[in-house]
Design a protein around this motif. Sequence first.
Motif, PDB file in Angstrom:
ATOM      1  N   ASN A 261       0.772  -1.368  -0.516  1.00  0.00           N
ATOM      2  CA  ASN A 261       0.292   0.308   0.021  1.00  0.00           C
ATOM      3  C   ASN A 261       1.073   1.014   0.176  1.00  0.00           C
ATOM      4  O   ASN A 261       1.823   1.693   1.092  1.00  0.00           O
ATOM      5  CB  ASN A 261      -0.782   0.039   1.177  1.00  0.00           C
ATOM      6  N   TYR A 262       0.753   2.478  -0.744  1.00  0.00           N
ATOM      7  CA  TYR A 262       1.295   2.929  -1.244  1.00  0.00           C
ATOM      8  C   TYR A 262       1.013   4.304  -0.547  1.00  0.00           C
ATOM      9  O   TYR A 262       0.877   5.171   0.177  1.00  0.00           O
ATOM     10  CB  TYR A 262       1.890   3.549  -2.520  1.00  0.00           C
ATOM     11  N   VAL A 263      -1.021   4.863  -0.703  1.00  0.00           N
ATOM     12  CA  VAL A 263      -1.698   5.511   0.292  1.00  0.00           C
ATOM     13  C   VAL A 263      -2.703   5.321   0.140  1.00  0.00           C
ATOM     14  O   VAL A 263      -3.953   4.465  -0.463  1.00  0.00           O
ATOM     15  CB  VAL A 263      -1.755   7.174  -1.077  1.00  0.00           C
TER      16      VAL A 263
ATOM     17  N   GLU B 263       0.835  -0.781  -4.776  1.00  0.00           N
ATOM     18  CA  GLU B 263       1.908  -0.456  -5.515  1.00  0.00           C
ATOM     19  C   GLU B 263       1.903  -1.101  -7.373  1.00  0.00           C
ATOM     20  O   GLU B 263       0.648  -1.753  -7.377  1.00  0.00           O
ATOM     21  CB  GLU B 263       2.742  -1.499  -4.857  1.00  0.00           C
ATOM     22  N   GLY B 264       2.098  -0.538  -8.208  1.00  0.00           N
ATOM     23  CA  GLY B 264       1.483  -1.057  -9.957  1.00  0.00           C
ATOM     24  C   GLY B 264       0.283  -0.930  -9.892  1.00  0.00           C
ATOM     25  O   GLY B 264       0.141  -0.882 -11.367  1.00  0.00           O
TER      26      GLY B 264
ATOM     27  N   ILE C 201       0.743   7.964   4.174  1.00  0.00           N
ATOM     28  CA  ILE C 201       1.719   8.045   2.268  1.00  0.00           C
ATOM     29  C   ILE C 201       2.656   6.779   3.376  1.00  0.00           C
ATOM     30  O   ILE C 201       3.268   7.640   4.319  1.00  0.00           O
ATOM     31  CB  ILE C 201       2.413   9.441   2.324  1.00  0.00           C
ATOM     32  N   ASN C 202       2.979   5.676   2.673  1.00  0.00           N
ATOM     33  CA  ASN C 202       3.937   5.050   2.769  1.00  0.00           C
ATOM     34  C   ASN C 202       5.248   5.580   3.236  1.00  0.00           C
ATOM     35  O   ASN C 202       5.355   6.103   2.492  1.00  0.00           O
ATOM     36  CB  ASN C 202       3.845   3.695   1.899  1.00  0.00           C
ATOM     37  N   LYS C 203       5.999   5.523   4.550  1.00  0.00           N
ATOM     38  CA  LYS C 203       7.190   6.222   4.714  1.00  0.00           C
ATOM     39  C   LYS C 203       8.425   5.983   3.551  1.00  0.00           C
ATOM     40  O   LYS C 203       9.517   6.451   3.500  1.00  0.00           O
ATOM     41  CB  LYS C 203       7.734   6.297   6.908  1.00  0.00           C
ATOM     42  N   ASP C 204       7.757   4.668   2.982  1.00  0.00           N
ATOM     43  CA  ASP C 204       9.033   4.328   2.059  1.00  0.00           C
ATOM     44  C   ASP C 204       8.457   4.646   1.040  1.00  0.00           C
ATOM     45  O   ASP C 204       9.179   3.845   0.161  1.00  0.00           O
ATOM     46  CB  ASP C 204       9.337   2.544   2.212  1.00  0.00           C
TER      47      ASP C 204
ATOM     48  N   LEU D  81       5.638   7.193  -6.435  1.00  0.00           N
ATOM     49  CA  LEU D  81       4.273   7.339  -6.849  1.00  0.00           C
ATOM     50  C   LEU D  81       4.386   8.546  -7.595  1.00  0.00           C
ATOM     51  O   LEU D  81       5.207   9.461  -6.918  1.00  0.00           O
ATOM     52  CB  LEU D  81       3.205   8.201  -5.607  1.00  0.00           C
ATOM     53  N   LEU D  82       4.055   8.342  -9.278  1.00  0.00           N
ATOM     54  CA  LEU D  82       4.565   9.726 -10.126  1.00  0.00           C
ATOM     55  C   LEU D  82       3.030  10.428 -10.563  1.00  0.00           C
ATOM     56  O   LEU D  82       2.206   9.556 -10.597  1.00  0.00           O
ATOM     57  CB  LEU D  82       5.204   8.912 -11.560  1.00  0.00           C
ATOM     58  N   ILE D  83       2.851  11.449 -10.389  1.00  0.00           N
ATOM     59  CA  ILE D  83       1.451  11.995 -10.395  1.00  0.00           C
ATOM     60  C   ILE D  83       2.221  12.832 -10.970  1.00  0.00           C
ATOM     61  O   ILE D  83       2.931  13.590 -11.415  1.00  0.00           O
ATOM     62  CB  ILE D  83       1.407  13.063  -9.404  1.00  0.00           C
TER      63      ILE D  83
END
Length: 626
Positions: free
Chosen positions: A2-4, A28-29, A62-65, A176-178
């Motif tokens: 999980n990213y966000v 992710e993905g 937001i995931n710290k990694d 995470l590309l926005i």
Amino acid sequence: MNYVSAENLTKSYGLKVLFKDIAFNVNEGDKIAIVAKNGSGKSTLLKILMGKEIADSGNVVINKDIQVVLFDQEIEFDSALSVEEFMMTLDSPPIMAVKNYHHALHTEDPDDMDKALAEMEMHKAWDLENEMKQILTQLKITDLEAKMGTLSGGQIKRVALAKLLTETRAEHRHILLIMDEPTNHLDVEMVEWLENYLSKAKITLLLVTHDRYFLDSVCDIIWEMEDNNLYVHHGSYATYLENKIIREENLNSTIDKAQNLYRKELEWMRRQPKARTTKSKSRIGDFYETEKVAKQDTRKQSLELDFEMKRLGKKILELKHIDKSFGSKVLLKDFSYQFQRGEKVGIIGQNGTGKSTLLNIIQGLEPYDNGEIETGETIKFGYFSQKGLTYKEDERVIDFIKEIGENFPLANGRTISASQFLRLFLFDDQTQYSPISKLSGGEKRRLHLMYVLYQNPNFLIFDEPTNDLDLPTLTVLENFLLQFQGSLIIVSHDRYFMDRIVDHVLAFEGEGKVRGFVGNFSEYREVRSQELSKKSPAVEAKPKVETPTPKTEVEKPPQRKLSFKEQRELEMIDKEMPNLEKLRAEILEKLNNETDYDKISTLSAELQKLGDELENLELRWLELQE
């Protein structure tokens, strides 16, 4: 991974609520597209994820990694830097390794070189510089010594895009590309390259775009922001439209029932004495809740209007043997074309080939070197350019439109008011009475479009009309243009828009050559691709050998038969895949109707697992088939 995660997220500006109690996950993905009307809060939501805005309430975790990287419309740069120096300002270990390696080459210090070589190995940076230059070349930035301050706005955006893609390639962390409208200022070849790059890249992406072909090719999840809510759709743009229609039909049904109940309860309320019992107070509370539902306005204005357009005469517009050059650069050479009544012409070609120059020549805004132009006496041009609006600082939207006229003429002597016409193009009552200066960039662009159309021209000229317009507005514009009885010229890189609207293409193929083609954009591209493949060096590389040679059968390698075990495995896969596809469709349907955060998380995890299983089965099926 999980990213966000977001729960109960709310954001308002004054009285205007952008979104309320929304929840979502980014895993992710995921490749997610955001679809919304301008002013609905897309950019604000992106800024909250970037930490540049703070929500009124709710939580964003937001995931710290992971690292969040934004490609924005506004680009900051030092004008004194060269393109290569700007690219090397990336703050990532692989880029630093490349810079240290170049420094060691110049200093010729053995210790520096040993350290630099070790860094290059550690960060696997040997191919990074070449990849960076390849990305720049694909985006048609070839002069790496050029100063950033000398580049055009479009070139600056392409360099910034190349830097961003290099950064995602260089970083070995989770990213995470926005991306906010990445296809603006790119020609068709660049858009198709970027589309292919992002669809194949193993990245996590959150994307805002108006390009529906690009969206369908790159993304498999759509977030729809509407009426202060966020709806999640899994699948294509067409699937999102189907889901949206179903949701609106269900909502209308609920409102109809609430209105019937509301009428009955309203009569009861009027009969009640002032003194209330506990039971009646509870019923009164229910009444006000029913009233909220019953008074929702879900009417969707349509463009089924019979316009009273100014009459077009026999003579429309004819260009005869037009020449135009800037120095040694030839843009038009002996160009002739006669525009017909009701014709919808799309103009395509690479940036800098003369498309916008032709539009200016047609309207008398740019002189031409040789030739003749005949314009019909009844022609009234409407020009939607890329320059934007000119308005008074505190002028309201409704007043700006009313400067042209109070009403818009329809056939049979009927009219609609300026306010009704604005509503057709998604300006609600509150926005109509807001100052233009308070509008978002996309809303100003939409108002500019309205300003052109409200003047009731009979010959429309659009230069990149889809840039910065949201998808709902584009749909409205397309419906308008499909009904438009006058003549139309469009310059656009939006393939979907061109395919839907135009019936004739003028293709700028370079060195002053403009080719006419009857058909839409994709049909022209297919014919052009076939022509180029026939002329390719690979086909003409070797001359035909005159000496006859005996024909011999090419011996094919013997095809290995499947073993009994492999045959059984293939049969099992054939049976299992349809069941998994059915299960996947069921989970997608549940997700589209689910609002509970925990259930959404569980279903999303199941969907991801199922998708991986299906992908592995498909790969194994292909292996066995071969």
